[in-house]
Design a protein around this motif. Structure first.
Motif, short mmCIF file in Angstrom:
data_model
loop_
_atom_site.label_atom_id
_atom_site.label_comp_id
_atom_site.label_asym_id
_atom_site.label_seq_id
_atom_site.Cartn_x
_atom_site.Cartn_y
_atom_site.Cartn_z
N PRO A 339 -1.38 -2.13 1.54
CA PRO A 339 -0.23 -3.07 1.81
C PRO A 339 -0.79 -4.23 2.05
O PRO A 339 -1.86 -4.69 2.44
N SER A 340 -0.07 -5.30 1.51
CA SER A 340 -0.40 -6.80 1.47
C SER A 340 -1.07 -7.19 2.62
O SER A 340 -1.86 -8.16 2.40
N ALA A 479 2.50 4.91 5.71
CA ALA A 479 2.91 3.52 5.74
C ALA A 479 4.22 3.61 5.00
O ALA A 479 4.36 4.36 3.96
N CYS A 485 4.06 -3.30 6.90
CA CYS A 485 3.56 -2.85 5.51
C CYS A 485 4.60 -3.05 4.33
O CYS A 485 5.64 -2.80 4.49
N ASP A 486 3.76 -3.79 3.39
CA ASP A 486 4.50 -3.97 2.14
C ASP A 486 3.69 -3.81 0.89
O ASP A 486 2.48 -3.76 1.21
N ILE A 487 4.20 -3.45 -0.24
CA ILE A 487 3.50 -3.40 -1.39
C ILE A 487 4.00 -4.69 -2.30
O ILE A 487 5.39 -4.44 -2.51
N GLU A 491 9.17 -3.66 1.22
CA GLU A 491 8.76 -2.95 2.67
C GLU A 491 8.62 -1.62 2.10
O GLU A 491 9.26 -0.79 1.49
N MET A 492 7.71 -0.96 3.07
CA MET A 492 7.32 0.45 2.70
C MET A 492 8.01 1.53 3.12
O MET A 492 7.67 2.34 3.70
#
Ligand code: MCN
Ligand code: CUN
Length: 798
Positions: A339-340, A479, A485-487, A491-492
């Motif tokens: 996650p970034s 996550a 949390c994001d990719i 958002e995840m």
């Protein structure tokens, strides 16, 4: 009986006989897999389809001076040769990594690792493409390669990333967590401190199926379809749209059957982009499927954390502080799949299962002339490394204090009543009962017997020493909460959509993508449980961005914690609507309709005879719908988890170490896992078996190695050793059930637990066999020569 949150209670519902929660339903997908009817990327054939072969650099660090395509283009059947220059014309020359770095799709100027993608040859068949690739002449100006994070950070090291403006060194990032001062103070005042250096070596996920894609641009519809080996089709579609400028609704990513992912198929690789770009340029379908050595040498690797661990404790073994410092090798690009906001993944969880007041961790990452790394490999975002660190250090402490390692663990466990528990690095553990799992494992392993046997062998100067290793790990999966949390900015959350059809069966579409985990079965079980349907009446679909709801994909054991929750919530939405329909059918008020989990029937309160099944309700939804409701019976849920889930377990490994050869044999292997409420115990056991095998590979065999010139010396299966059935012992598995309090069905993830939890148990066992000789650590992979050297160092060799 329902739990407070409306979910089923732990394990009580096994066997309503409809294939709901807790039943060992046979895997639906296996029918096609075991009859050879799977449909993998390489099975896809399209009319006019061309084939792509990638020309790769033999050098690890080199400037490209010239690429001569002419001879390749003369090969009969070669249609095109693409280089960075060609891609630049279409603005497709670079792609973002998952960590916001920029990677060349085809090398534009400078090669940064061996086997990096330099050119692509497109031809009418695969063999012609390969012939063509051999005729592409590339002139290289070879530069000094930088191998090893320590060397990369030396003052006079050649700069790898001179493409980044103003970059004058190979430093990639720094990261820290916890309280430096308080931790330093705890160490100053402690009775006992221990310290150990340990390398978590570079590994490769090695799925059976390598990566591949079929790009198919249809100029008529102006639509790009890419079949690809993807663990995360939707986020890949978004990234494709961003890279190519093609609008997202004009892109369809399909991830068909995937032959194992293990983290390898989370990132985007140049080959995917090349296949899509070539199809766009040539207006024909283009297939790219990499070979085994290409998979090992150029797609993301995992780990490569050089760690120092320290523990401060009291004389009687109470842990007061943990400290760690990591040197990480990130390869040529920062392409770690995390996650970034988590540059070191969830490594923060290095306080493990223990109630520790204070902790501090630092990490420095460097660029090197090796393939981009940190992708993940059954790892839960660096939890593997964290668990290795703490579980190894507890053993080091136990030896220093001459205490039983199981006792040291017991003394320091976070207690059941302390949950929800906030760790020293700020992580919120949802639930756990660590002692229960440990006790169960100790009993299953016949621990006391082996301790006696170990002593006996030492006293009798036996040829084979016995070692007993323990690991009581805590995982963090699911996550994750969208806030943290994001990719790539997304958002995840995850999703599930349920459509109940007029004849009473249902289609469920999920935002996650199975690669062998059995989702087509387990997601159907969740819906079966929550709707009182039969599992055979439910079909699960996934992996097609044109039809499935947006989801972030399968990795970090997040499918159950996130999409599994979405499936339960969507089912309950359907159930609510079903009540209105039931009321209409049964001529009762909606408030008077109850649902009975046991029978799966809807009935009038106090009158169980006046009941109706979901099948009859489905018919009612389409053929006699109540005027207060829309027709139809479907629901969708996008689930943003409030927290992550924290599965855990205790593994005990007994090994025999041969003093003459350094060979290690497994005498006993016990794994007790707790993943909360269990959907399918048989599938869980399969996950545990597979993950333990990979843990054994990690501890005993696997290592991606390089020579000083940057040649990958572990780049094929002759040199990168995977465990086979010969190396895998019988596993004895057990479980405890501590439901997640915030998950709608109380489930936690489990897919990665065995790989995360087992390496330290195995290393602890081998160390344990030699600790009476003063050995405190053995580096992985523990090949016979490594072990023999340690035996020799301890004066135990024969
Ligand atoms: N399960 C269950 N009850 C629970 C938890 C899980 O029955 N309480 C079931 C699930 O329904 C699912 C399976 O166990 O069918 C794994 O679930 P989960 O732990 O949610 O993990 P994911 O489905 O998200 O799978 C990802 C995980 C990861 S990150 C890697 S890496 C890995 C792994 O799964 N890759 C695999 N296991 C793998 N197994 C196979 N065969 N192939 C891979 O590539
Ligand atoms: Cu960490 S490997 Mo799995 O997350 O795909």
């Amino acid at each position: 009986a329902e739990a407070e949150d409306g979910g089923p209670q732990p394990e009580k519902h096994c066997g309503h006989g409809r294939g709901g929660m807790g039943e060992e339903v046979k895997r639906k997908e296996d029918q096609r897999f075991i009859t050879g009817r799977g449909n993998y990327v390489d099975d896809i054939k399209k009319p006019g389809m061309l084939h792509c072969e990638i020309v790769r650099s033999p050098h690890a660090h080199a400037r490209i001076e010239n690429i001569d395509k002419s001879r390749a283009l003369k090969v009969d059947g070669v249609v095109a040769v693409l280089t960075a220059e060609d891609l630049l014309e279409h603005d497709l020359a670079t792609m973002p990594t998952l960590m916001d770095d920029t990677q060349d799709v085809l090398v534009n100027d400078k090669v940064k690792f061996q086997s990096q993608e330099v050119a692509a040859v497109i031809a009418t068949d695969r063999y012609t493409a390969k012939d063509g690739a051999q005729k592409v002449v590339v002139d290289y100006d070879v530069l000094d390669p930088v191998i090893g994070a320590d060397k990369a950070l030396e003052d006079d090291a050649p700069v790898i990333r001179d493409d980044i403006e103003g970059k004058e060194d190979n430093h990639c990032l720094d990261w820290e967590t916890g309280d430096e001062e308080a931790t330093a103070k705890a160490f100053e005042e402690a009775d006992v401190t221990v310290k150990e250096d340990m390398l978590y070596q570079r590994l490769h996920p090695a799925p059976i199926e390598t990566c591949g894609a079929v790009g198919d641009y249809d100029p008529g519809k102006d639509k790009l379809t890419v079949h690809m080996t993807s663990q995360a089709p939707h986020i890949h579609r978004t990234l494709f749209a961003q890279v190519s400028g093609i609008p997202e609704h004009k892109i369809r990513i399909v991830s068909p059957d995937v032959g194992g992912g293990f983290g390898n198929k989370v990132p985007i690789y140049p080959g995917y982009v090349v296949a899509a770009a070539a199809s766009y340029v040539l207006e024909e379908p283009v297939k790219w499927v990499e070979e085994r050595s290409e998979n090992i040498q150029s797609t993301g690797f995992a780990r490569d954390y050089d760690m120092t661990g320290e523990i401060a404790a009291t004389e009687d073994g109470e842990i007061q502080a943990v400290r760690t410092d990591v040197l990480a090798d990130h390869g040529a690009f920062n392409a770690v799949a995390q996650p970034s906001k988590f540059p070191a993944g969830f490594f923060n969880i290095f306080t493990g299962s223990y109630d520790i007041d204070t902790a501090y961790g630092t990490l420095t990452a460097a660029y090197t002339n090796t393939a981009p790394g940190g992708v993940a490999y059954r790892c839960s975002f660096r939890v593997t490394e964290a668990v290795y660190l703490i579980e190894r250090m507890v053993k080091v402490l136990a030896d220093e204090l001459d205490m039983d390692p199981a006792e040291v663990r017991r003394k320091n466990f976070i207690q059941p009543e302390q949950f929800p528990y906030e760790s020293a690095t700020g992580w919120n553990y949802d639930s756990g009962d660590y002692e229960k799992a440990l006790d169960k494992a100790l009993e299953m392993a016949d621990y006391d017997h082996y301790r006696e046997e170990q002593q006996r062998r030492i006293e009798e100067d036996a040829d084979k020493l016995l070692g007993i290793g323990v690991s009581s790990f805590t995982e963090v999966v699911g996550a994750g909460p969208g806030q943290s949390c994001d990719i790539a900015g997304v958002e995840m959350f995850d999703s599930a959509e349920i459509r109940v059809h007029p004849t009473g069966n249902a289609t469920v579409r999920v935002g996650v993508q199975t690669q062998g985990q059995g989702h087509e079965t387990t997601f159907a079980q969740i819906v079966a449980e929550e709707l009182g349907m039969d599992v055979d009446d439910i079909t699960v679909e996934h992996g097609d961005t044109d039809t499935d709801p947006y989801g972030l994909g399968t990795y970090g054991s997040r499918s159950t914690p996130v999409a599994g929750a979405a499936a339960a919530v969507a089912s309950r939405k359907v159930r609510e609507k079903a009540k209105a329909i039931a009321a209409n059918e049964l001529e009762a008020a909606e408030e008077d309709i109850d649902w009975d989990r046991e029978s799966g029937q809807f009935h009038v309160t106090g009158a169980p005879d006046r009941s109706i099944s979901i099948t009859e309700i489905a018919a009612g939804a389409y053929m006699n719908h109540p005027k207060s409701e829309e027709p139809g019976l479907e629901a969708i849920n996008y689930y943003d988890p409030p927290e992550m889930t924290y599965p855990f377990g205790s593994y005990i490994v007994v090994v025999e170490v041969d003093r003459e050869t350094g060979e290690v044999e497994f005498e006993k292997f016990v794994a007790v896992d707790d993943c909360g409420n269990r959907i399918n115990p048989m599938i869980i056991e399969g996950q545990i078996h597979g993950g333990l095998a990979q843990g054994i590979g990690t501890a005993m065999l696997e290592h991606v190695t390089f020579d000083d010139n940057g040649n990958v010396t572990g780049g094929d299966f002759m040199n990168y050793l995977l465990p086979t059935s010969m190396e895998i012992p019988e596993f004895e598995t057990g479980h405890t059930v501590t439901p997640s309090p915030h998950h709608p069905i109380g489930a936690k993830g489990v897919g990665e637990s065995p790989t995360v939890g087992s390496p330290p148990a195995i290393v602890n066992a081998v160390v344990d066999a030699m600790s009476h000789g003063g050995i405190s650590h053995v580096e992985m992979p523990m090949t016979p020569d490594t072990v023999w050297e340690k035996l020799d160092e301890a004066g135990l060799s024969m």
